[in-house]
Design a protein around this motif. Structure first.
Motif, PDB file in Angstrom:
ATOM      1  N   THR A 248       0.851  -1.206   0.000  1.00  0.00           N
ATOM      2  CA  THR A 248       0.000   0.000   0.000  1.00  0.00           C
ATOM      3  C   THR A 248       0.879   1.245   0.000  1.00  0.00           C
ATOM      4  O   THR A 248       2.097   1.147   0.050  1.00  0.00           O
ATOM      5  CB  THR A 248      -0.979  -0.016   1.187  1.00  0.00           C
ATOM      6  OG1 THR A 248      -1.884   1.102   1.062  1.00  0.00           O
ATOM      7  CG2 THR A 248      -0.268   0.059   2.536  1.00  0.00           C
ATOM      8  N   ARG A 249       0.219   2.440  -0.092  1.00  0.00           N
ATOM      9  CA  ARG A 249       0.920   3.730  -0.267  1.00  0.00           C
ATOM     10  C   ARG A 249       1.719   3.672  -1.584  1.00  0.00           C
ATOM     11  O   ARG A 249       2.917   3.925  -1.610  1.00  0.00           O
ATOM     12  CB  ARG A 249       1.833   4.042   0.932  1.00  0.00           C
ATOM     13  CG  ARG A 249       1.186   3.749   2.307  1.00  0.00           C
ATOM     14  CD  ARG A 249       0.137   4.767   2.678  1.00  0.00           C
ATOM     15  NE  ARG A 249      -0.696   4.315   3.798  1.00  0.00           N
ATOM     16  CZ  ARG A 249      -0.684   4.818   5.033  1.00  0.00           C
ATOM     17  NH1 ARG A 249       0.110   5.824   5.328  1.00  0.00           N
ATOM     18  NH2 ARG A 249      -1.485   4.356   5.969  1.00  0.00           N
ATOM     19  N   LEU A 250       1.013   3.297  -2.621  1.00  0.00           N
ATOM     20  CA  LEU A 250       1.598   3.059  -3.943  1.00  0.00           C
ATOM     21  C   LEU A 250       1.357   4.262  -4.858  1.00  0.00           C
ATOM     22  O   LEU A 250       0.581   5.154  -4.522  1.00  0.00           O
ATOM     23  CB  LEU A 250       0.934   1.823  -4.563  1.00  0.00           C
ATOM     24  CG  LEU A 250       0.951   0.545  -3.706  1.00  0.00           C
ATOM     25  CD1 LEU A 250       0.146  -0.555  -4.384  1.00  0.00           C
ATOM     26  CD2 LEU A 250       2.386   0.096  -3.461  1.00  0.00           C
ATOM     27  N   PRO A 251       1.997   4.273  -6.037  1.00  0.00           N
ATOM     28  CA  PRO A 251       1.708   5.362  -6.986  1.00  0.00           C
ATOM     29  C   PRO A 251       0.234   5.379  -7.387  1.00  0.00           C
ATOM     30  O   PRO A 251      -0.339   6.440  -7.606  1.00  0.00           O
ATOM     31  CB  PRO A 251       2.596   5.026  -8.185  1.00  0.00           C
ATOM     32  CG  PRO A 251       3.694   4.162  -7.626  1.00  0.00           C
ATOM     33  CD  PRO A 251       3.096   3.403  -6.475  1.00  0.00           C
ATOM     34  N   GLN A 252      -0.402   4.202  -7.475  1.00  0.00           N
ATOM     35  CA  GLN A 252      -1.813   4.157  -7.884  1.00  0.00           C
ATOM     36  C   GLN A 252      -2.611   3.261  -6.957  1.00  0.00           C
ATOM     37  O   GLN A 252      -2.127   2.224  -6.511  1.00  0.00           O
ATOM     38  CB  GLN A 252      -1.907   3.573  -9.293  1.00  0.00           C
ATOM     39  CG  GLN A 252      -1.265   4.461 -10.337  1.00  0.00           C
ATOM     40  CD  GLN A 252      -2.129   4.549 -11.562  1.00  0.00           C
ATOM     41  OE1 GLN A 252      -2.554   3.532 -12.115  1.00  0.00           O
ATOM     42  NE2 GLN A 252      -2.414   5.777 -11.993  1.00  0.00           N
ATOM     43  N   GLU A 253      -3.840   3.643  -6.717  1.00  0.00           N
ATOM     44  CA  GLU A 253      -4.739   2.815  -5.910  1.00  0.00           C
ATOM     45  C   GLU A 253      -5.049   1.488  -6.623  1.00  0.00           C
ATOM     46  O   GLU A 253      -5.136   1.450  -7.842  1.00  0.00           O
ATOM     47  CB  GLU A 253      -6.043   3.595  -5.697  1.00  0.00           C
ATOM     48  CG  GLU A 253      -6.993   2.957  -4.720  1.00  0.00           C
ATOM     49  CD  GLU A 253      -8.264   3.788  -4.567  1.00  0.00           C
ATOM     50  OE1 GLU A 253      -9.017   3.929  -5.550  1.00  0.00           O
ATOM     51  OE2 GLU A 253      -8.505   4.314  -3.462  1.00  0.00           O
TER      52      GLU A 253
ATOM     53  N   HIS B 252     -12.223   4.674   6.452  1.00  0.00           N
ATOM     54  CA  HIS B 252     -10.893   4.059   6.360  1.00  0.00           C
ATOM     55  C   HIS B 252     -10.957   2.592   6.773  1.00  0.00           C
ATOM     56  O   HIS B 252     -11.897   2.160   7.443  1.00  0.00           O
ATOM     57  CB  HIS B 252      -9.897   4.813   7.250  1.00  0.00           C
ATOM     58  CG  HIS B 252     -10.249   4.759   8.705  1.00  0.00           C
ATOM     59  ND1 HIS B 252     -11.306   5.457   9.261  1.00  0.00           N
ATOM     60  CD2 HIS B 252      -9.705   4.054   9.729  1.00  0.00           C
ATOM     61  CE1 HIS B 252     -11.381   5.202  10.544  1.00  0.00           C
ATOM     62  NE2 HIS B 252     -10.428   4.346  10.872  1.00  0.00           N
ATOM     63  N   SER B 253      -9.944   1.853   6.381  1.00  0.00           N
ATOM     64  CA  SER B 253      -9.688   0.505   6.901  1.00  0.00           C
ATOM     65  C   SER B 253      -8.588   0.666   7.926  1.00  0.00           C
ATOM     66  O   SER B 253      -7.525   1.239   7.638  1.00  0.00           O
ATOM     67  CB  SER B 253      -9.196  -0.408   5.773  1.00  0.00           C
ATOM     68  OG  SER B 253      -8.279  -1.373   6.278  1.00  0.00           O
ATOM     69  N   ASP B 254      -8.796   0.161   9.150  1.00  0.00           N
ATOM     70  CA  ASP B 254      -7.741   0.264  10.153  1.00  0.00           C
ATOM     71  C   ASP B 254      -6.500  -0.502   9.736  1.00  0.00           C
ATOM     72  O   ASP B 254      -5.374  -0.047   9.942  1.00  0.00           O
ATOM     73  CB  ASP B 254      -8.236  -0.297  11.497  1.00  0.00           C
ATOM     74  CG  ASP B 254      -9.267   0.604  12.140  1.00  0.00           C
ATOM     75  OD1 ASP B 254      -9.125   1.836  12.040  1.00  0.00           O
ATOM     76  OD2 ASP B 254     -10.219   0.081  12.757  1.00  0.00           O
ATOM     77  N   PHE B 255      -6.724  -1.689   9.150  1.00  0.00           N
ATOM     78  CA  PHE B 255      -5.587  -2.538   8.809  1.00  0.00           C
ATOM     79  C   PHE B 255      -4.628  -1.832   7.864  1.00  0.00           C
ATOM     80  O   PHE B 255      -3.405  -2.001   7.948  1.00  0.00           O
ATOM     81  CB  PHE B 255      -6.054  -3.870   8.198  1.00  0.00           C
ATOM     82  CG  PHE B 255      -4.913  -4.758   7.814  1.00  0.00           C
ATOM     83  CD1 PHE B 255      -4.201  -5.459   8.785  1.00  0.00           C
ATOM     84  CD2 PHE B 255      -4.504  -4.869   6.486  1.00  0.00           C
ATOM     85  CE1 PHE B 255      -3.116  -6.271   8.437  1.00  0.00           C
ATOM     86  CE2 PHE B 255      -3.421  -5.669   6.135  1.00  0.00           C
ATOM     87  CZ  PHE B 255      -2.730  -6.374   7.105  1.00  0.00           C
ATOM     88  N   GLU B 256      -5.164  -1.046   6.961  1.00  0.00           N
ATOM     89  CA  GLU B 256      -4.287  -0.367   6.000  1.00  0.00           C
ATOM     90  C   GLU B 256      -3.222   0.433   6.756  1.00  0.00           C
ATOM     91  O   GLU B 256      -2.031   0.368   6.442  1.00  0.00           O
ATOM     92  CB  GLU B 256      -5.126   0.521   5.071  1.00  0.00           C
ATOM     93  CG  GLU B 256      -4.422   0.960   3.796  1.00  0.00           C
ATOM     94  CD  GLU B 256      -3.464   2.121   3.985  1.00  0.00           C
ATOM     95  OE1 GLU B 256      -2.587   2.307   3.123  1.00  0.00           O
ATOM     96  OE2 GLU B 256      -3.579   2.858   5.002  1.00  0.00           O
ATOM     97  N   THR B 257      -3.663   1.188   7.766  1.00  0.00           N
ATOM     98  CA  THR B 257      -2.711   1.984   8.549  1.00  0.00           C
ATOM     99  C   THR B 257      -1.838   1.095   9.437  1.00  0.00           C
ATOM    100  O   THR B 257      -0.636   1.306   9.551  1.00  0.00           O
ATOM    101  CB  THR B 257      -3.464   3.012   9.423  1.00  0.00           C
ATOM    102  OG1 THR B 257      -4.104   3.958   8.569  1.00  0.00           O
ATOM    103  CG2 THR B 257      -2.529   3.750  10.362  1.00  0.00           C
TER     104      THR B 257
END
Lengths: 309, 309
Positions: free
Chosen positions: B16-21, B152-157
């Motif tokens: 995650t935190r990529l150039p594109q979703e 938001h998704s918590d897991f993403e963070t």
């Protein structure tokens, strides 16, 4: 034109913008018409409006009628239909359209909607009089970033700043999108219309320039709102597109913001009794501009029957 | 300590935190335990959690237990109970307490609550493992001015910034006040937990300093949220004080603001599987501080039975 007797300062039944907040009893009926089996609302509906200060009428307009209204609405929002800039309010910090005022003058189909028997006929019965439009607008609350609208009584402002003498006006909201509990629906305190909260604080000059985005003068204190909410509870009015909500001019209402992806849009008409036309403001130096408060209506609305589309 | 195999960059199942979703399929089960008649949730409850990514359990704590928790909560909010300042977040522009972190370390009764079999026992069953607290906090959303919290998704963070390897964590919200559709309840998209939205944008340094008040990096685009809401719908979790809501770490959730006079308060515990302890962040230079992400738990929680009060 002679000044109506109600406007002599010593006869103001609804003084407001005072040094201190006060609760006053309503001096006017809520239902002015006399119910009969021919009335355009059932006896139960009429009684509910009297008791709660609002009523939700589902399925008033058909999907085909709503589709036609949505088409006109999209044209106005996209800029395709030319609008006078003074009639448009945009979202804070963007040029996205939030409100289009004088809706009946901007668009023939919405003018026809305002005069539809299914709305104007019922309101005219409840007010026991011919009616005209005090204000009309298209509201658009976007998804994700829709802002809240704080608790207020419309009549407090219309009396103080527009010079509306009596509590003899009704607002109609025609839902153009489905509206549920989560996308910022209209919230109301049922029964609150029987108490007039005379608000604290003098009216600043040009108050409407800020109060349309965030009202600070002319709203009850948190203490009053808490007491009212404990006494009356907080309800909300929702339904599918085509639903009509009628509410009394003094019913406390507001709405939460909306982070859901679902936008919310409605056509909003304020009907005032013909005999209740506005005069000089009761608690402001000058009246608000005509797009907020029709100052000089020529004749009552001509009510029409039949389908819009 | 050797680095878990999952942390090698080329094996990250949840980049995650990529150039594109991007939308990625979930690679982990939602229910890790094996249901039997002795399980602390019914088969229907277990299946509902698996399908929707959350479950609402009404009446878990008695009025007497809630009164005792509210008493402790009031002490912490009023300043009567001494709190370490780094554990307290205030409302923007005021010193009113919005969140108390490390709740289990600040207060014995809330520590006991976190270890209660009625919550921790059920979560431990769903995760099929011993558990520890990744984060714990007391949330307080005032009436009138409660702010929204964006989707938001918590897991993403937790994955990107805290280094949580797998989707094997569950949050529990214990309602300390009645919560309905109108006072800013937890909204969730049922079924969204099966898709991982890999978010666009690099993690700024000290992202948590702003993301706790308003998250901008690590949230899905409006386009993704609209598609998800159309596919899954938006539900909300409400109930009387004493209700417990359990939700999976990847279920998309948020809440609207609250202009009603009714405040909303809950105790919030994030349980992580003991085998899923955090390592180096997957998409940030340094891990978030320990009050947000317990870095070095000494042992699994000792679960206790019996009444709190």
């Amino acid at each position: 034109m002679t000044m109506p007797a109600t406007q002599a300062a010593n006869q103001d039944d609804y003084p407001t913008r005072l040094p201190q907040e006060q609760w006053l009893e309503r001096k006017d009926p809520t239902v002015w018409g006399r119910w009969s089996p021919e009335a355009p609302l059932t006896r139960a509906e009429t009684n509910a409006f009297d008791k709660n200060g609002f009523i939700v009428l589902n399925g008033v307009f058909s999907p085909a009628e709503i589709a036609a209204l949505q088409h006109e609405s999209a044209g106005m929002r996209s800029g395709e239909t030319k609008l006078a800039p003074e009639n448009v309010i945009t979202e804070p910090g963007s040029d996205e359209v939030r409100t289009v005022f004088r809706l009946d003058e901007q668009n023939a189909l919405f003018d026809r909607l305002a005069r539809d028997k299914r709305i104007a006929g019922r309101v005219s019965f409840l007010l026991g009089d011919d009616v005209y439009l005090h204000q009309s607008r298209l509201n658009y609350k976007p998804g994700f970033t829709g802002k809240e609208f704080y608790w207020h009584s419309d009549f407090e402002t219309w009396h103080a700043e527009d010079g509306m003498p009596r509590m003899r006006a009704i607002s109609a909201s025609v839902l153009l999108t489905d509206n549920d509990a989560l996308n910022g629906p209209l919230m109301l305190m049922p029964g609150s219309h029987r108490t007039f909260v005379a608000c604290a604080g003098e009216t600043p000059e040009d108050n409407h320039k800020t109060s349309l985005k965030r009202q600070e003068i002319g709203v009850p204190s948190q203490d009053s709102l808490t007491k009212m909410a404990q006494q009356f509870g907080v309800d909300y009015a929702a339904g599918r597109a085509g639903t009509v909500i009628l509410f009394d001019c003094n019913t406390l209402h507001g709405s939460n913001g909306n982070i859901t992806p679902f936008p919310r849009s409605n056509a909003f008409f304020v009907y005032n009794a013909w005999s209740n036309r506005v005069g000089a403001p009761y608690a402001a130096k000058a009246p608000r501009p005509a797009f907020l408060s029709s100052r000089d209506p020529q004749a009552p609305l001509v009510i029409e029957s039949g389908k819009l589309a």
